[in-house]
Design a protein around this motif. Structure first.
Motif, PDB file in Angstrom:
ATOM      1  N   ARG A  81       0.805  -1.222   0.000  1.00 18.55           N
ATOM      2  CA  ARG A  81       0.000   0.000   0.000  1.00 18.55           C
ATOM      3  C   ARG A  81       0.843   1.279   0.000  1.00 18.55           C
ATOM      4  NH1 ARG A  81      -5.271   1.009   1.663  1.00 18.55           N
ATOM      5  NH2 ARG A  81      -4.493   2.627   3.076  1.00 18.55           N
ATOM      6  N   LEU A 185      -7.389   8.293  -3.844  1.00 18.74           N
ATOM      7  CA  LEU A 185      -8.516   8.180  -2.923  1.00 18.74           C
ATOM      8  C   LEU A 185      -9.125   6.776  -2.967  1.00 18.74           C
ATOM      9  CD1 LEU A 185     -10.437   9.560  -0.929  1.00 18.74           C
ATOM     10  CD2 LEU A 185     -11.827  10.282  -2.895  1.00 18.74           C
ATOM     11  N   ILE A 186      -9.308   6.239  -4.172  1.00 16.57           N
ATOM     12  CA  ILE A 186      -9.900   4.897  -4.311  1.00 16.57           C
ATOM     13  C   ILE A 186      -9.011   3.843  -3.668  1.00 16.57           C
ATOM     14  CG2 ILE A 186     -10.507   3.112  -5.985  1.00 16.57           C
ATOM     15  CD1 ILE A 186     -11.360   5.445  -7.866  1.00 16.57           C
ATOM     16  N   ASN A 187      -7.699   3.927  -3.927  1.00 19.59           N
ATOM     17  CA  ASN A 187      -6.790   2.914  -3.378  1.00 19.59           C
ATOM     18  C   ASN A 187      -6.602   3.095  -1.874  1.00 19.59           C
ATOM     19  OD1 ASN A 187      -5.343   1.066  -5.536  1.00 19.59           O
ATOM     20  ND2 ASN A 187      -5.757   3.044  -6.505  1.00 19.59           N
ATOM     21  N   PHE A 188      -6.651   4.329  -1.399  1.00 24.10           N
ATOM     22  CA  PHE A 188      -6.588   4.553   0.044  1.00 24.10           C
ATOM     23  C   PHE A 188      -7.758   3.867   0.751  1.00 24.10           C
ATOM     24  CE2 PHE A 188      -7.616   7.040   3.858  1.00 24.10           C
ATOM     25  CZ  PHE A 188      -6.404   6.954   4.538  1.00 24.10           C
ATOM     26  N   ARG A 189      -8.917   3.887   0.093  1.00 24.11           N
ATOM     27  CA  ARG A 189     -10.105   3.289   0.692  1.00 24.11           C
ATOM     28  C   ARG A 189     -10.166   1.777   0.488  1.00 24.11           C
ATOM     29  NH1 ARG A 189     -14.517   6.739   1.305  1.00 24.11           N
ATOM     30  NH2 ARG A 189     -15.527   4.879   2.179  1.00 24.11           N
ATOM     31  N   LEU A 190      -9.692   1.283  -0.651  1.00 24.35           N
ATOM     32  CA  LEU A 190      -9.988  -0.095  -1.029  1.00 24.35           C
ATOM     33  C   LEU A 190      -8.790  -1.041  -1.103  1.00 24.35           C
ATOM     34  CD1 LEU A 190     -12.583   0.541  -3.906  1.00 24.35           C
ATOM     35  CD2 LEU A 190     -13.040   0.006  -1.511  1.00 24.35           C
TER      36      LEU A 190
END
Length: 408
Positions: A81, A185-190
């Motif tokens: 991550r 934002l998407i990868n931070f969440r998912l």
């Protein structure tokens, strides 16, 4: 938990992770192709010479190839991550720098920074797949990723051309910046962290160099890397030579070029889909064999047609599409076999694979394509030569390690 065991880090459907990782991987080629339609506008606005405009592309490719050596190793040490999220931050800031560039010199620097960052998505996504899924399931996910990945070269020039025409060349880079921010934002969440602390490797320069030396000296790994990376150029060569091949040899108008990309990308997507269907049902060894058989047969047909028939789009696109199909059929299996040579350093293995492929692609783009792109016959011969290198590597691998790829 043993390093060879996959982690249960993704609770959602497999296709959702495939899309997430495919979009990460698409960012690299998308960033190359999106701004190419704006070349003339950028040159006029910044008073850049043709050489300087070429440097905006070369700087990106150099940064991309160089950092490919480190993204995987960093992810082996810091986790998957942080490397992906950090790369997206750098990409977004670099894209903003490109959009605001007052001269071509700043544009070149910011393009290099874009290249430094985009490799993280391609390199780390492969490691994430193998961290989470067992071999057969991992092959299905890799196949799905390849299907989505094939879309980028087709849509990027169209989007870039539309943006540049409507709002100027700056809009292309503002668009890329928006994509980078949205992906962060998407990868931070998912995006899951698929590498537990207990399996991380210390990041020390000496260990890194020794690790790369061990991988580069590992015959099985290097033969697998050759088997998957070099045949790709049998197809990629035609993409690099597209203006000369389509316009000069086949006599097509620019408005007709999309048919070439339709056929080649269709072949990639079809082969990737079939690879996913075969995963877990057909041993990887047999699937790789089938891919090489298809590529060899169609390469010989392409050579014969190039020698006996006048150049024509009516037949010239079909061999390229079938070759792309064969490559996409076998490459997910070969890639996963290479990552499993050293399970504890999958990130590093993915880095070295990507760096090797980037180096070969650069050599083909800078040296081979200009030499062969003015003749259908020389293009066919060069394409067949790349296939033969990969086929020889796979046959040598089967001879030295007969057990490779027997079971999934």
């Amino acid at each position: 938990m043993n390093a060879t065991e996959p982690q249960s880090a993704w609770p959602g459907p497999r296709w959702a992770l495939a899309i997430l990782l495919a979009i990460l991987g698409m960012l690299g080629p998308f960033s190359i192709d999106t701004y190419i339609p704006a070349f003339d506008a950028i040159a006029q606005a910044t008073a850049a010479s043709p050489t300087q405009m070429q440097q905006t592309l070369s700087a990106y490719l150099f940064g991309f190839a160089f950092m490919n050596l480190f993204h995987g190793a960093l992810s082996d040490s810091l986790g998957r991550r942080p490397v992906v999220l950090g790369g997206l931050v750098v990409f977004t800031l670099a894209s903003i720098g490109c959009a605001l560039a007052p001269n071509v010199e700043q544009l070149i620097v910011c393009r290099a920074l874009q290249g430094f960052s985009t490799g993280a998505g391609i390199v780390v996504s492969r490691a994430v797949v193998r961290d989470i899924f067992r071999p057969a399931e991992a092959q299905r996910v890799m196949s799905q990723i390849t299907i989505f990945f094939g879309v980028a070269p087709a849509v990027a020039p169209m989007i870039g051309g539309a943006l540049s025409h409507a709002w100027g060349w700056h809009a292309v880079f503002w668009f890329l910046a928006a994509i980078g921010a949205a992906l962060w934002l998407i990868n931070f969440r998912l995006l899951p962290e698929s590498l537990p602390l207990a399996q991380r490797q210390p990041f020390r320069a000496g260990d890194l160099l020794r690790g790369y030396a061990q991988l580069a000296g590992n015959g099985r790994f290097m033969l697998l890397t050759l088997a998957s990376g070099v045949p790709f150029n049998g197809m990629f060569l035609y993409i690099l030579a597209a203006p000369a091949f389509l316009g000069g040899i086949l006599g097509l108008a620019p408005t007709q070029f999309f048919w070439f990309f339709f056929f080649s990308i269709g072949g990639i997507m079809g082969g990737s889909w079939l690879s996913g269907q075969k995963a877990g049902r057909v041993p990887p060894r047999r699937q790789i064999r089938d891919g090489f058989v298809i590529m060899t047969a169609i390469s010989l047909i392409n050579l014969a047609a190039s020698a006996l028939l006048p150049p024509s789009a009516w037949w010239a696109f079909v061999p390229i599409a079938i070759f792309s199909f064969g490559w996409a059929l076998m490459t997910p299996a070969v890639t996963l076999l290479a990552l499993d040579v050293v399970p504890a350093r999958r990130g590093m293995a993915s880095s070295l694979q990507a760096a090797f492929s980037s180096a070969v692609n650069g050599l083909v783009a800078g040296v081979v394509a200009p030499l062969v792109m003015h003749s259908a016959m020389t293009l066919a011969l060069a394409s067949f030569s790349f296939l033969l290198v990969g086929l020889a590597a796979w046959q040598l691998l089967r001879w030295r390690w007969p057990e490779t790829g027997r079971v999934s």
